[in-house]
Design a protein around this motif. Sequence first.
Motif, PDB file in Angstrom:
ATOM      1  N   GLY A  20      24.916  -3.064 -15.162  1.00  0.00           N
ATOM      2  CA  GLY A  20      24.199  -4.320 -14.997  1.00  0.00           C
ATOM      3  C   GLY A  20      24.130  -5.165 -16.252  1.00  0.00           C
ATOM      4  N   ASP A  21      24.505  -4.603 -17.393  1.00  0.00           N
ATOM      5  CA  ASP A  21      24.504  -5.341 -18.655  1.00  0.00           C
ATOM      6  C   ASP A  21      25.784  -6.140 -18.879  1.00  0.00           C
ATOM      7  N   LEU A  22      26.770  -5.980 -18.007  1.00  0.00           N
ATOM      8  CA  LEU A  22      28.057  -6.676 -18.160  1.00  0.00           C
ATOM      9  C   LEU A  22      27.951  -8.070 -17.532  1.00  0.00           C
ATOM     10  N   GLU A  23      27.219  -8.946 -18.192  1.00  0.00           N
ATOM     11  CA  GLU A  23      26.817 -10.227 -17.631  1.00  0.00           C
ATOM     12  C   GLU A  23      27.952 -11.105 -17.114  1.00  0.00           C
ATOM     13  N   GLY A  24      29.094 -11.080 -17.735  1.00  0.00           N
ATOM     14  CA  GLY A  24      30.199 -11.942 -17.328  1.00  0.00           C
ATOM     15  C   GLY A  24      31.137 -11.325 -16.307  1.00  0.00           C
ATOM     16  N   LEU A  25      30.815 -10.129 -15.835  1.00  0.00           N
ATOM     17  CA  LEU A  25      31.713  -9.412 -14.928  1.00  0.00           C
ATOM     18  C   LEU A  25      31.883 -10.159 -13.605  1.00  0.00           C
ATOM     19  N   VAL A  26      33.135 -10.380 -13.220  1.00  0.00           N
ATOM     20  CA  VAL A  26      33.473 -11.077 -11.981  1.00  0.00           C
ATOM     21  C   VAL A  26      34.024 -10.099 -10.951  1.00  0.00           C
ATOM     22  N   THR A  27      34.863  -9.160 -11.387  1.00  0.00           N
ATOM     23  CA  THR A  27      35.516  -8.223 -10.469  1.00  0.00           C
ATOM     24  C   THR A  27      35.388  -6.804 -10.995  1.00  0.00           C
ATOM     25  N   LEU A  28      34.962  -5.909 -10.095  1.00  0.00           N
ATOM     26  CA  LEU A  28      34.822  -4.496 -10.442  1.00  0.00           C
ATOM     27  C   LEU A  28      35.552  -3.659  -9.399  1.00  0.00           C
ATOM     28  N   TYR A  29      36.649  -3.016  -9.832  1.00  0.00           N
ATOM     29  CA  TYR A  29      37.437  -2.132  -8.975  1.00  0.00           C
ATOM     30  C   TYR A  29      37.073  -0.686  -9.281  1.00  0.00           C
ATOM     31  N   LEU A  30      36.468   0.004  -8.329  1.00  0.00           N
ATOM     32  CA  LEU A  30      36.097   1.412  -8.514  1.00  0.00           C
ATOM     33  C   LEU A  30      36.641   2.297  -7.402  1.00  0.00           C
ATOM     34  N   GLN A  31      37.395   1.751  -6.491  1.00  0.00           N
ATOM     35  CA  GLN A  31      37.793   2.492  -5.296  1.00  0.00           C
ATOM     36  C   GLN A  31      38.729   3.663  -5.614  1.00  0.00           C
ATOM     37  N   TYR A  32      38.749   4.616  -4.661  1.00  0.00           N
ATOM     38  CA  TYR A  32      39.609   5.809  -4.710  1.00  0.00           C
ATOM     39  C   TYR A  32      39.334   6.687  -5.926  1.00  0.00           C
ATOM     40  N   ASN A  33      38.056   6.974  -6.137  1.00  0.00           N
ATOM     41  CA  ASN A  33      37.633   7.923  -7.164  1.00  0.00           C
ATOM     42  C   ASN A  33      36.726   8.940  -6.492  1.00  0.00           C
ATOM     43  N   ASP A  34      35.926   9.605  -7.265  1.00  0.00           N
ATOM     44  CA  ASP A  34      34.943  10.546  -6.731  1.00  0.00           C
ATOM     45  C   ASP A  34      33.577  10.222  -7.325  1.00  0.00           C
ATOM     46  N   ILE A  35      33.270   8.929  -7.390  1.00  0.00           N
ATOM     47  CA  ILE A  35      32.005   8.468  -7.950  1.00  0.00           C
ATOM     48  C   ILE A  35      30.901   8.783  -6.956  1.00  0.00           C
ATOM     49  N   GLY A  36      29.876   9.485  -7.424  1.00  0.00           N
ATOM     50  CA  GLY A  36      28.772   9.884  -6.562  1.00  0.00           C
ATOM     51  C   GLY A  36      27.477   9.229  -6.976  1.00  0.00           C
ATOM     52  N   GLY A  37      26.391   9.787  -6.494  1.00  0.00           N
ATOM     53  CA  GLY A  37      25.089   9.219  -6.802  1.00  0.00           C
ATOM     54  C   GLY A  37      24.866   7.941  -6.028  1.00  0.00           C
ATOM     55  N   THR A  38      23.901   7.175  -6.472  1.00  0.00           N
ATOM     56  CA  THR A  38      23.572   5.923  -5.786  1.00  0.00           C
ATOM     57  C   THR A  38      24.136   4.731  -6.541  1.00  0.00           C
ATOM     58  N   LEU A  39      24.283   3.646  -5.829  1.00  0.00           N
ATOM     59  CA  LEU A  39      24.639   2.395  -6.490  1.00  0.00           C
ATOM     60  C   LEU A  39      23.410   1.942  -7.271  1.00  0.00           C
ATOM     61  N   PRO A  40      23.538   1.702  -8.564  1.00  0.00           N
ATOM     62  CA  PRO A  40      22.357   1.312  -9.334  1.00  0.00           C
ATOM     63  C   PRO A  40      21.874  -0.093  -8.961  1.00  0.00           C
ATOM     64  N   ALA A  41      20.573  -0.242  -8.851  1.00  0.00           N
ATOM     65  CA  ALA A  41      19.982  -1.549  -8.543  1.00  0.00           C
ATOM     66  C   ALA A  41      20.345  -2.580  -9.612  1.00  0.00           C
ATOM     67  N   ALA A  42      20.666  -2.119 -10.816  1.00  0.00           N
ATOM     68  CA  ALA A  42      21.010  -3.013 -11.924  1.00  0.00           C
ATOM     69  C   ALA A  42      22.229  -3.873 -11.621  1.00  0.00           C
ATOM     70  N   ILE A  43      23.033  -3.484 -10.640  1.00  0.00           N
ATOM     71  CA  ILE A  43      24.185  -4.316 -10.262  1.00  0.00           C
ATOM     72  C   ILE A  43      23.715  -5.712  -9.854  1.00  0.00           C
ATOM     73  N   GLY A  44      22.512  -5.799  -9.358  1.00  0.00           N
ATOM     74  CA  GLY A  44      21.957  -7.093  -8.963  1.00  0.00           C
ATOM     75  C   GLY A  44      21.820  -8.078 -10.111  1.00  0.00           C
ATOM     76  N   ARG A  45      21.898  -7.621 -11.350  1.00  0.00           N
ATOM     77  CA  ARG A  45      21.831  -8.515 -12.509  1.00  0.00           C
ATOM     78  C   ARG A  45      23.157  -9.202 -12.799  1.00  0.00           C
ATOM     79  N   LEU A  46      24.222  -8.811 -12.101  1.00  0.00           N
ATOM     80  CA  LEU A  46      25.553  -9.371 -12.362  1.00  0.00           C
ATOM     81  C   LEU A  46      25.707 -10.703 -11.615  1.00  0.00           C
ATOM     82  N   GLN A  47      25.213 -11.757 -12.219  1.00  0.00           N
ATOM     83  CA  GLN A  47      25.176 -13.062 -11.577  1.00  0.00           C
ATOM     84  C   GLN A  47      26.556 -13.685 -11.363  1.00  0.00           C
ATOM     85  N   GLN A  48      27.567 -13.236 -12.093  1.00  0.00           N
ATOM     86  CA  GLN A  48      28.920 -13.778 -11.941  1.00  0.00           C
ATOM     87  C   GLN A  48      29.780 -12.956 -10.988  1.00  0.00           C
ATOM     88  N   LEU A  49      29.278 -11.815 -10.546  1.00  0.00           N
ATOM     89  CA  LEU A  49      30.075 -10.887  -9.739  1.00  0.00           C
ATOM     90  C   LEU A  49      30.514 -11.526  -8.420  1.00  0.00           C
TER      91      LEU A  49
END
Length: 132
Positions: A20-49
């Motif tokens: 959530g600290d990556l303020e300028g982030l527009v595109t995030l590709y995470l597919q086809y991994n084994d990422i677990g846990g929950t989606l962090p609420a901090a993603i909501g801070r990415l105003q440019q996403l």
Amino acid sequence: VVTIDLKNNGLRGALPAAVGDLEGLVTLYLQYNDIGGTLPAAIGRLQQLQHLYANNNALEGHIPPELGACRRLEFLWLYANRLTGSIPKELLLLESLSSLSLSGNALEQPATEVRYDRAQRDERARAQRARK
């Protein structure tokens, strides 16, 4: 940083809230991994996403309603995970959202209901504009 492409890298573990600290982030590709846990609420801070692709992972828990704060979000692909609960209304209210893919999870609402809700919202908006 505008784009992070980590798809198909064999990543494991949880997505850190620091994303959530990556303020300028527009595109995030995470597919086809084994990422677990929950989606962090901090993603909501990415105003440019605009694009979040986290499909085909092991994400669990609820979809954070904070994602609705990403007002520029166009593509949200979370299919083929282990997400549960309901689909946050905040997502359905995003006017920018053009592609929402949530199939292959254990969500309470089927994907067809999401499309119906979105179509209903769009129809109401058209009707309101026509009255003005």
